[in-house]
Design an enzyme around this catalytic site. Structure first.
Site, PDB file in Angstrom:
ATOM      1  N   TYR A  21       0.837  -1.198   0.000  1.00  0.00           N
ATOM      2  CA  TYR A  21       0.000   0.000   0.000  1.00  0.00           C
ATOM      3  C   TYR A  21       0.870   1.244   0.000  1.00  0.00           C
ATOM      4  O   TYR A  21       0.613   2.194  -0.728  1.00  0.00           O
ATOM      5  CB  TYR A  21      -0.894  -0.013   1.248  1.00  0.00           C
ATOM      6  CG  TYR A  21      -1.952   1.064   1.247  1.00  0.00           C
ATOM      7  CD1 TYR A  21      -3.231   0.794   0.765  1.00  0.00           C
ATOM      8  CD2 TYR A  21      -1.682   2.350   1.719  1.00  0.00           C
ATOM      9  CE1 TYR A  21      -4.207   1.769   0.759  1.00  0.00           C
ATOM     10  CE2 TYR A  21      -2.656   3.329   1.715  1.00  0.00           C
ATOM     11  CZ  TYR A  21      -3.919   3.047   1.233  1.00  0.00           C
ATOM     12  OH  TYR A  21      -4.884   4.008   1.230  1.00  0.00           O
TER      13      TYR A  21
ATOM     14  N   PHE B 218      -9.732  19.378 -24.471  1.00  0.00           N
ATOM     15  CA  PHE B 218     -10.097  17.971 -24.499  1.00  0.00           C
ATOM     16  C   PHE B 218     -11.354  17.841 -23.624  1.00  0.00           C
ATOM     17  O   PHE B 218     -11.516  18.599 -22.669  1.00  0.00           O
ATOM     18  CB  PHE B 218      -8.959  17.080 -23.985  1.00  0.00           C
ATOM     19  CG  PHE B 218      -9.309  15.619 -24.088  1.00  0.00           C
ATOM     20  CD1 PHE B 218      -9.417  15.006 -25.321  1.00  0.00           C
ATOM     21  CD2 PHE B 218      -9.595  14.867 -22.953  1.00  0.00           C
ATOM     22  CE1 PHE B 218      -9.807  13.671 -25.423  1.00  0.00           C
ATOM     23  CE2 PHE B 218      -9.973  13.533 -23.059  1.00  0.00           C
ATOM     24  CZ  PHE B 218     -10.075  12.939 -24.295  1.00  0.00           C
ATOM     25  N   THR B 219     -12.249  16.914 -23.957  1.00  0.00           N
ATOM     26  CA  THR B 219     -13.560  16.836 -23.282  1.00  0.00           C
ATOM     27  C   THR B 219     -13.453  16.856 -21.748  1.00  0.00           C
ATOM     28  O   THR B 219     -14.074  17.687 -21.090  1.00  0.00           O
ATOM     29  CB  THR B 219     -14.315  15.559 -23.710  1.00  0.00           C
ATOM     30  OG1 THR B 219     -13.426  14.455 -23.587  1.00  0.00           O
ATOM     31  CG2 THR B 219     -14.812  15.647 -25.148  1.00  0.00           C
TER      32      THR B 219
ATOM     33  N   ASP C 242      -0.148  18.808 -21.199  1.00  0.00           N
ATOM     34  CA  ASP C 242      -0.868  17.534 -21.199  1.00  0.00           C
ATOM     35  C   ASP C 242      -0.114  16.614 -22.151  1.00  0.00           C
ATOM     36  O   ASP C 242      -0.147  16.795 -23.369  1.00  0.00           O
ATOM     37  CB  ASP C 242      -2.316  17.743 -21.673  1.00  0.00           C
ATOM     38  CG  ASP C 242      -3.104  16.425 -21.767  1.00  0.00           C
ATOM     39  OD1 ASP C 242      -2.490  15.346 -21.758  1.00  0.00           O
ATOM     40  OD2 ASP C 242      -4.349  16.496 -21.873  1.00  0.00           O
TER      41      ASP C 242
ATOM     42  N   LYS D 236      -2.510   6.073 -22.739  1.00  0.00           N
ATOM     43  CA  LYS D 236      -1.893   6.339 -24.044  1.00  0.00           C
ATOM     44  C   LYS D 236      -0.371   6.330 -23.902  1.00  0.00           C
ATOM     45  O   LYS D 236       0.291   5.484 -24.469  1.00  0.00           O
ATOM     46  CB  LYS D 236      -2.370   7.677 -24.602  1.00  0.00           C
ATOM     47  CG  LYS D 236      -3.855   7.665 -24.955  1.00  0.00           C
ATOM     48  CD  LYS D 236      -4.625   8.654 -24.125  1.00  0.00           C
ATOM     49  CE  LYS D 236      -6.116   8.559 -24.373  1.00  0.00           C
ATOM     50  NZ  LYS D 236      -6.801   9.792 -24.017  1.00  0.00           N
TER      51      LYS D 236
ATOM     52  N   ARG E 144     -16.776  12.439 -33.706  1.00  0.00           N
ATOM     53  CA  ARG E 144     -16.238  13.631 -33.057  1.00  0.00           C
ATOM     54  C   ARG E 144     -16.785  14.827 -33.826  1.00  0.00           C
ATOM     55  O   ARG E 144     -16.136  15.393 -34.683  1.00  0.00           O
ATOM     56  CB  ARG E 144     -14.707  13.632 -33.034  1.00  0.00           C
ATOM     57  CG  ARG E 144     -14.086  12.511 -32.236  1.00  0.00           C
ATOM     58  CD  ARG E 144     -13.904  12.777 -30.736  1.00  0.00           C
ATOM     59  NE  ARG E 144     -15.074  12.652 -29.884  1.00  0.00           N
ATOM     60  CZ  ARG E 144     -15.005  12.458 -28.570  1.00  0.00           C
ATOM     61  NH1 ARG E 144     -13.849  12.314 -27.947  1.00  0.00           N
ATOM     62  NH2 ARG E 144     -16.087  12.419 -27.852  1.00  0.00           N
TER      63      ARG E 144
ATOM     64  N   PHE F 202     -22.886  11.979 -25.997  1.00  0.00           N
ATOM     65  CA  PHE F 202     -22.275  11.044 -26.949  1.00  0.00           C
ATOM     66  C   PHE F 202     -21.981   9.684 -26.338  1.00  0.00           C
ATOM     67  O   PHE F 202     -21.886   8.685 -27.039  1.00  0.00           O
ATOM     68  CB  PHE F 202     -21.011  11.645 -27.584  1.00  0.00           C
ATOM     69  CG  PHE F 202     -19.882  11.931 -26.613  1.00  0.00           C
ATOM     70  CD1 PHE F 202     -19.783  13.168 -25.990  1.00  0.00           C
ATOM     71  CD2 PHE F 202     -18.917  10.969 -26.330  1.00  0.00           C
ATOM     72  CE1 PHE F 202     -18.742  13.439 -25.102  1.00  0.00           C
ATOM     73  CE2 PHE F 202     -17.869  11.235 -25.457  1.00  0.00           C
ATOM     74  CZ  PHE F 202     -17.788  12.471 -24.829  1.00  0.00           C
TER      75      PHE F 202
HETATM   76  C1  LIG Z   1      -7.288  10.605 -23.091  1.00  0.00           C
HETATM   77  C2  LIG Z   1      -6.860  11.961 -22.802  1.00  0.00           C
HETATM   78  C3  LIG Z   1      -7.076  12.542 -21.540  1.00  0.00           C
HETATM   79  C4  LIG Z   1      -7.823  11.826 -20.432  1.00  0.00           C
HETATM   80  O1  LIG Z   1      -7.163  10.681 -20.053  1.00  0.00           O
HETATM   81  P1  LIG Z   1      -7.968   9.392 -19.457  1.00  0.00           P
HETATM   82  O2  LIG Z   1      -6.884   8.451 -19.064  1.00  0.00           O
HETATM   83  O3  LIG Z   1      -8.852   8.873 -20.547  1.00  0.00           O
HETATM   84  O4  LIG Z   1      -8.750   9.877 -18.309  1.00  0.00           O
HETATM   85  C5  LIG Z   1      -6.625  13.841 -21.338  1.00  0.00           C
HETATM   86  N1  LIG Z   1      -6.002  14.510 -22.322  1.00  0.00           N
HETATM   87  C6  LIG Z   1      -5.792  13.986 -23.543  1.00  0.00           C
HETATM   88  C7  LIG Z   1      -5.092  14.778 -24.585  1.00  0.00           C
HETATM   89  C8  LIG Z   1      -6.214  12.702 -23.831  1.00  0.00           C
HETATM   90  O5  LIG Z   1      -6.007  12.192 -25.054  1.00  0.00           O
END
Ligand SMILES: *Cc1c(COP(=O)(O)O)cnc(C)c1O
Length: 482
Positions: free
Chosen positions: A80, A132-133, A223, A266, A389, A455
């Site tokens: 932990y 980003f969303t 980011d 990613k 999109r 969506f």
């Molecule tokens: C996917 C993504 C996020 C959010 O990440 P999650 O792991 O899906 O929460 C933030 N910024 C960008 C540019 C992304 O592609």
């Protein structure tokens, strides 16, 4: 592509890995695909994997891991607090990014939650190259406003601008003069702009934005979720960087920023995320929230196995022959589509190929969701799942009318090292057929519409019997083919 020429003329993307574990796929007949898309309310998020041949919905959490990553998972140190895995991951991040502090989080949006809570106050602005969303939602929930300072070329579907993701630095300077630096929570650059086709940001732009941020005392946040593709594009498209190593470019971007966060779904090909910074005060502020939202500071909601594999994945990301795999397959796919005269976003970016549904379905009224309709049609014609999109991904205007999106894209993500060249060729073949028969494709309308982020769970139906007609034409042209 890395220094490989071909005798027969045609350049093809070449894998620098071999496949050692496979997953069986099925391609169900078009009659089943018609039913499945109806059951899913014409929303590709609601399709089930058993009905999908090639899943091009996203690159999130579905990139292929390497043998070294999987092997490392067995050496993870379960505890932990204070696990050796955390130390190994942190040391790797310090080595690559040169920032002293690391806060683990369960995914990218969790990092955004912490950042928005820490930096954003009522009435503040967060300028960025593109939203980003989830980023936008977290800034808004905390009372802030997102301002997108992209250059006009960013939204031009047919372009040869190598860095459509660059921020408009004149607009940034003007904003700071108008609102004052203390109204700006932080400046955010998203490496590889997800929503406008994975378009990269140049190192020169990171430098210019950093200079403005530093001279005004505003935190500069990167980011880095799609950083791997961006590194490839800086190395291959930016003249001044062609002799720099991937490691040098990465370190330079890190040095220019005050804080970096990322989705490791990613970056690093695992499932997780995190924040790095060398600002002690910011670190302490974020750390105080970490156990409440994520978990103790040495796991942050992630499994230690994923963390162990992340350390290996980050090291592998420093290899230019690894990070080029996504972009060279996408480039091949986009170029094939361009040759056939099919509207697709250019230049090729990272993440995937993005069909321009605005042009592809110019005969369908905009209010009938062109990108969504194209997503349904492609699934029916091929079993390939893409992601809308466009207007469906927007929220309605306060008066209840649809906010028509500036771009209508059908994203066909190519998760890294997952699909083969034959599968890409199959997809291009079916898109070409669809383009020739595009007049048969009609629109969609909602019959179940959630109020926010519609969506994900919204359901739609075709505005006529166009899907039956499309399937009938498929049978006419392809006989009993799947
Ligand atoms: C996917 C993504 C996020 C959010 O990440 P999650 O792991 O899906 O929460 C933030 N910024 C960008 C540019 C992304 O592609």
């Amino acid at each position: 592509m890395a220094n490989i020429r071909f005798h027969l003329g045609e350049a093809i993307p070449l894998e620098m890995h071999k496949v050692r574990t496979v997953q069986r796929l099925d391609l169900v007949p078009i009659e089943r695909r018609l039913e499945a898309i109806e059951e899913a309310g014409n929303n590709t998020f609601l399709l089930f994997n058993k009905d999908i041949y090639l899943d091009m919905l996203t690159d999130s959490g579905v990139n292929a891991m390497s043998d070294q990553q999987i092997a490392s998972m067995m050496t993870a140190d379960d505890s932990y607090a204070g696990s050796a895995t955390f130390t190994r991951l942190k040391d790797k991040l310090v080595e690559i990014l040169g920032k002293e502090h690391f806060l683990p989080a369960h995914q990218g949006r969790a990092a955004e939650n912490l950042l928005a809570r820490y930096y954003v106050e009522e009435g503040m602005f967060v300028p960025m190259n593109y939203h980003f969303t989830t980023t936008k939602a977290h800034v808004m929930v905390n009372g802030g406003t997102v301002l997108e300072l992209y250059k006009p070329e960013a939204l031009n579907p047919v372009s040869d601008d190598p860095f459509k993701g660059d921020m408009d630095t004149d607009a940034l300077t003007a904003l700071i003069e108008k609102e004052g630096a203390d109204k700006i929570a932080f400046i955010r650059i998203e490496a590889g702009t997800n929503l406008i086709g994975g378009q990269p940001v140049s190192l020169a732009n990171y430098e210019a934005v950093s200079k403005i941020a530093r001279s005004n005392g505003i935190p500069f946040v990167v980011d880095a979720s799609l950083l791997a593709d961006n590194l490839h594009f800086i190395k291959t498209r930016e003249e001044a960087c062609k002799d720099m190593s991937i490691r040098e470019i990465t370190k330079r971007i890190a040095d220019l920023s005050d804080l970096i966060y990322f989705s490791a779904r990613k970056l690093g090909h695992v499932r997780g995320g995190g924040i790095v910074t060398d600002n002690e005060e910011v670190f302490k502020g974020l750390l105080s929230m970490l156990p409440l939202y994520e978990g103790f500071s040495t796991y942050g909601g992630m499994s230690v196995r994923e963390m162990e594999a992340m350390a290996v994945g980050l090291e592998e990301t420093m290899d230019e022959h690894m990070i080029n795999q996504g972009p060279i397959f996408i480039e091949y796919m986009v170029n094939e589509l361009v040759k056939l005269g099919i509207p697709v976003i250019t230049p090729p970016g990272g993440l995937g190929a993005h069909l321009d549904a605005m042009a592809f379905l110019s005969h369908v009224p905009k209010e009938q969701y062109r990108a969504g309709a194209l997503g349904s049609a492609l699934y029916i014609a091929s079993g390939v799942r893409g992601m809308e999109r466009g207007t469906i991904s927007e929220e309605r205007n306060p008066d209840g009318t649809d906010h028509i999106a500036a771009v209508e894209l059908l994203r066909l993500a190519l998760p890294r090292r997952v699909f083969t060249l034959s599968q890409v060729k199959y997809t291009v073949d079916r898109i070409a057929w669809l383009y020739e028969n595009r007049e048969l494709i009609g629109g969609l309308e909602f019959y179940e519409e959630p109020e926010i982020l519609r969506f994900f769970f919204g359901k739609l139906k075709p505005t006529s019997d166009w899907q039956q007609k499309l399937a009938a034409k498929f049978r006419e042209d392809f006989g009993d083919s799947l």
